[in-house]
Design a protein around this motif. Sequence first.
Motif, PDB file in Angstrom:
ATOM      1  N   GLY A  18      19.788  24.455  10.045  1.00  0.00           N
ATOM      2  CA  GLY A  18      19.876  24.261   8.601  1.00  0.00           C
ATOM      3  C   GLY A  18      18.781  24.983   7.840  1.00  0.00           C
ATOM      4  N   VAL A  19      18.622  24.609   6.589  1.00  0.00           N
ATOM      5  CA  VAL A  19      17.545  25.131   5.737  1.00  0.00           C
ATOM      6  C   VAL A  19      16.332  24.226   5.917  1.00  0.00           C
ATOM      7  CG1 VAL A  19      16.827  25.607   3.367  1.00  0.00           C
ATOM      8  CG2 VAL A  19      19.176  26.104   4.092  1.00  0.00           C
ATOM      9  N   ARG A  20      15.140  24.849   6.065  1.00  0.00           N
ATOM     10  CA  ARG A  20      13.984  24.054   6.431  1.00  0.00           C
ATOM     11  C   ARG A  20      12.752  24.417   5.602  1.00  0.00           C
ATOM     12  NH1 ARG A  20      15.819  21.422  10.749  1.00  0.00           N
ATOM     13  NH2 ARG A  20      13.836  20.362  11.072  1.00  0.00           N
ATOM     14  N   PHE A  21      11.921  23.412   5.383  1.00  0.00           N
ATOM     15  CA  PHE A  21      10.595  23.611   4.799  1.00  0.00           C
ATOM     16  C   PHE A  21       9.647  23.850   5.970  1.00  0.00           C
ATOM     17  CE2 PHE A  21       6.467  22.240   3.197  1.00  0.00           C
ATOM     18  CZ  PHE A  21       6.438  22.803   1.916  1.00  0.00           C
ATOM     19  N   ILE A  22       9.011  25.009   6.004  1.00  0.00           N
ATOM     20  CA  ILE A  22       8.194  25.395   7.152  1.00  0.00           C
ATOM     21  C   ILE A  22       6.720  25.281   6.803  1.00  0.00           C
ATOM     22  CG2 ILE A  22       7.765  27.155   8.895  1.00  0.00           C
ATOM     23  CD1 ILE A  22      10.448  28.407   8.051  1.00  0.00           C
ATOM     24  N   GLU A  59       9.873  17.545   0.113  1.00  0.00           N
ATOM     25  CA  GLU A  59      11.014  16.810  -0.436  1.00  0.00           C
ATOM     26  C   GLU A  59      11.479  17.330  -1.787  1.00  0.00           C
ATOM     27  OE1 GLU A  59      12.227  12.901   0.975  1.00  0.00           O
ATOM     28  OE2 GLU A  59      10.105  12.375   0.675  1.00  0.00           O
ATOM     29  N   ARG A  60      10.711  18.160  -2.423  1.00  0.00           N
ATOM     30  CA  ARG A  60      11.187  18.807  -3.649  1.00  0.00           C
ATOM     31  C   ARG A  60      12.416  19.678  -3.367  1.00  0.00           C
ATOM     32  NH1 ARG A  60       5.252  21.218  -5.297  1.00  0.00           N
ATOM     33  NH2 ARG A  60       4.151  19.221  -5.479  1.00  0.00           N
ATOM     34  N   TYR A  61      12.545  20.120  -2.107  1.00  0.00           N
ATOM     35  CA  TYR A  61      13.630  21.037  -1.741  1.00  0.00           C
ATOM     36  C   TYR A  61      14.682  20.351  -0.877  1.00  0.00           C
ATOM     37  CZ  TYR A  61       9.868  24.145  -3.151  1.00  0.00           C
ATOM     38  OH  TYR A  61       8.855  24.739  -3.860  1.00  0.00           O
ATOM     39  N   ARG A  62      14.613  19.033  -0.785  1.00  0.00           N
ATOM     40  CA  ARG A  62      15.485  18.306   0.138  1.00  0.00           C
ATOM     41  C   ARG A  62      16.962  18.497  -0.183  1.00  0.00           C
ATOM     42  NH1 ARG A  62      14.019  12.488   2.750  1.00  0.00           N
ATOM     43  NH2 ARG A  62      15.776  12.370   4.190  1.00  0.00           N
ATOM     44  N   GLU A  68      21.674  19.285   8.366  1.00  0.00           N
ATOM     45  CA  GLU A  68      20.897  19.636   9.559  1.00  0.00           C
ATOM     46  C   GLU A  68      19.458  20.018   9.241  1.00  0.00           C
ATOM     47  OE1 GLU A  68      23.160  22.779  11.404  1.00  0.00           O
ATOM     48  OE2 GLU A  68      24.039  21.337  12.803  1.00  0.00           O
ATOM     49  N   GLY A  69      19.125  20.262   7.982  1.00  0.00           N
ATOM     50  CA  GLY A  69      17.812  20.774   7.623  1.00  0.00           C
ATOM     51  C   GLY A  69      16.711  19.741   7.726  1.00  0.00           C
ATOM     52  N   GLY A  70      15.489  20.176   7.398  1.00  0.00           N
ATOM     53  CA  GLY A  70      14.340  19.296   7.464  1.00  0.00           C
ATOM     54  C   GLY A  70      13.056  20.094   7.405  1.00  0.00           C
ATOM     55  N   ILE A  71      12.057  19.661   8.185  1.00  0.00           N
ATOM     56  CA  ILE A  71      10.795  20.390   8.213  1.00  0.00           C
ATOM     57  C   ILE A  71      10.573  20.976   9.602  1.00  0.00           C
ATOM     58  CG2 ILE A  71       9.743  18.959   6.416  1.00  0.00           C
ATOM     59  CD1 ILE A  71       8.065  17.638   8.674  1.00  0.00           C
ATOM     60  N   ALA A  92       7.326  11.638   8.441  1.00  0.00           N
ATOM     61  CA  ALA A  92       8.583  12.309   8.112  1.00  0.00           C
ATOM     62  C   ALA A  92       9.772  11.475   8.575  1.00  0.00           C
ATOM     63  CB  ALA A  92       8.623  13.691   8.754  1.00  0.00           C
ATOM     64  N   LYS A  93       9.718  10.940   9.787  1.00  0.00           N
ATOM     65  CA  LYS A  93      10.828  10.121  10.294  1.00  0.00           C
ATOM     66  C   LYS A  93      11.006   8.864   9.456  1.00  0.00           C
ATOM     67  CE  LYS A  93      12.993  11.227  13.057  1.00  0.00           C
ATOM     68  NZ  LYS A  93      14.149  12.177  12.943  1.00  0.00           N
ATOM     69  N   ALA A  94       9.890   8.321   8.943  1.00  0.00           N
ATOM     70  CA  ALA A  94       9.990   7.146   8.075  1.00  0.00           C
ATOM     71  C   ALA A  94      10.721   7.478   6.783  1.00  0.00           C
ATOM     72  CB  ALA A  94       8.594   6.607   7.769  1.00  0.00           C
ATOM     73  N   ARG A  95      10.684   8.751   6.387  1.00  0.00           N
ATOM     74  CA  ARG A  95      11.402   9.195   5.188  1.00  0.00           C
ATOM     75  C   ARG A  95      12.795   9.723   5.523  1.00  0.00           C
ATOM     76  NH1 ARG A  95       7.360  12.231   0.953  1.00  0.00           N
ATOM     77  NH2 ARG A  95       5.366  11.217   1.504  1.00  0.00           N
ATOM     78  N   GLY A  96      13.172   9.666   6.788  1.00  0.00           N
ATOM     79  CA  GLY A  96      14.490  10.153   7.185  1.00  0.00           C
ATOM     80  C   GLY A  96      14.585  11.659   7.237  1.00  0.00           C
TER      81      GLY A  96
END
Length: 243
Positions: A18-22, A59-62, A68-71, A92-96
């Motif tokens: 997916g698209v991801r924040f790196i 999360e600004r780009y969520r 499928e995306g994430g960090i 991060a997992k706590a925020r889903g």
Amino acid sequence: MQGRVHSTESFGSADGPGVRFIIFLKGCPMRCSYCHNPDTWAAEGAEMIEADELLDRAERYRSYWGPEGGITVSGGEALLQTEFVLDLFTKAKARGINTCLDTSLAPFTRNEPYFGTFTKLMDVCDLVMADIKHIDPEEHKKLTGRDNANILDCLRYLSQIGQPLWIRHVLVPGITDVDEYLYRTRDFIAELGNCVKRVEVLPYHTLGIFKWDELNIPYKLRDVDPPTPERTERAQRILRGEM
């Protein structure tokens, strides 16, 4: 807890699903001859940032990530800051948020306290993207300055615990683009079993040479050309067990 951050990228499309924040962390124990980010080697000069601040930025780009995306945390070498990555991924997992680690695995050891932290990190890591720099120990030393025994040991451990893996391999003519080494790499990947979800061949390129020049570091592979599309396709087929 703060991490030593080199930079971030908002819309990564080649560093996990997916698209991801790196998040690129600073500091690396490797000195890969083809590295395109030598500016991340030194730990100095980093921006010190807490996990929650990074996640707030991400999360600004969520809305762009899709299902499928994430960090993705990359480097440098992210596992030099294992405790920080554990803190980041736990939050991060706590925020889903889906979590991906892009790593050479170079810092891995089964010695404590590192191993205990690493095992906790794997509990909150959805995917490990691991580079196999070179399968041969001596050639690995020539290429990176370090042995690969602990790296291969880490991959075996990740296989044992069923950690989803993407394997990456940079194809360098005359160094890793050698059929003998490619078949040995294929056999090792096959040993890892079903945890390997994808195998990617990354063609060597020279786009980072200017960074070496800016840092006044001699670049040893200046005369090496990128592999042809045919060689890249052949390597891909070998590593995937198709020939």
